[in-house]
Scaffold this motif. Structure first.
Motif: not given
Length: 256
Positions: A118-121, A145-147, A151-156
């Protein structure tokens, strides 16, 4: 057999079509599995689905919850829906009335789940507090994890790649694998584009086409990561639509 269900436009009834396909093949004695590789939920516009997430304490698509009850499989929800994004309403006062933020799904993304991670933006200060507090109840006892937004597009995209491997395993484990695309995406990941049949859902009507023909149309349209279904069907121009999904299943899927 892999059946991909896509939609021309959003909220046209893909999940309803998936449910009917699952029920039909299970009724014929086939082992059926289901997957929605990518899913996004806007908490403001889909309040009931958001409440369901808060109720069960899991970041998962409500569509997956609906269909998983029909499939009755042993797979975890994180496998059936490996990539999930939760969007929260932006507090315009907090972002100095930057109204363009309302047009950016990435800027509205608060939580991303990729399988069990789980990532929190951040920054979270951009969201309406009442919605954020409700989400924090689920996050409280989780390892996160915090992002940053950048970084969201790369994460997806990394999650999309991971979902390919999951889909391959699900395909090996079942006779029929039904894959639901997200929104109006032409396909949710590369593996889903290897479908044997593609069911195209439009407002009030359903179409089916051969998977190879659909792949070729997707390649002509550009085969982008986030290609729209609309761009593919403009090339395909499918014919012989059905107003009743059960008729399509009986005449076009069960007999093949």
């Amino acid at each position: 057999m892999l059946i991909l269900v896509v939609g021309v436009g959003q909220h046209v009834g893909k999940t309803k079509a998936v449910e009917e396909i699952v029920k039909a093949f299970r009724g014929e004695g086939f082992s059926v599995e289901f997957s929605k590789p990518l899913a996004t939920l806007n908490a403001f516009y889909h309040e009931k689905a958001f409440e369901r997430i808060l109720e069960i304490g899991e970041f998962v698509s409500h569509d997956v919850l609906r269909v998983s009850e029909l499939v009755k499989g042993e797979e975890k929800l994180e496998i059936l829906n490996p990539v999930f994004s939760l969007l929260l309403p932006i507090d315009l006062e907090a972002v100095d009335w930057n109204t363009t933020s309302l047009e950016s799904p990435v800027f509205q993304t608060a939580v991303v789940r990729i399988e069990e991670s789980i990532y929190v933006v951040e920054p979270l200060s951009r969201f309406v507090k009442s919605f954020l507090k409700r989400v924090e109840r689920i996050l409280r006892n989780r390892e996160i994890s915090k992002v940053e937004i950048e970084s969201v597009n790369d994460l997806l995209l990394s999650g999309r790649d991971a979902s390919n491997e999951i889909l391959k395993k699900l395909k090996r484990k079942s006779e029929i694998l039904v894959v639901e695309s997200s929104g109006n995406l032409a396909y949710p990941n590369e593996e889903s584009l290897e479908a044997d049949k593609v069911v195209i859902v439009t407002p009030g009507k359903y179409f089916v086409c051969d998977g190879e023909r659909y792949r070729k149309a997707a390649e002509i349209a550009g085969k982008l990561a986030y290609l729209r279904c609309e761009d593919v069907v403009e090339i395909l121009k499918p014919k012989k639509g059905y107003e009743n999904i059960k008729n399509l299943i009986k005449k076009e899927l069960l007999n093949h």
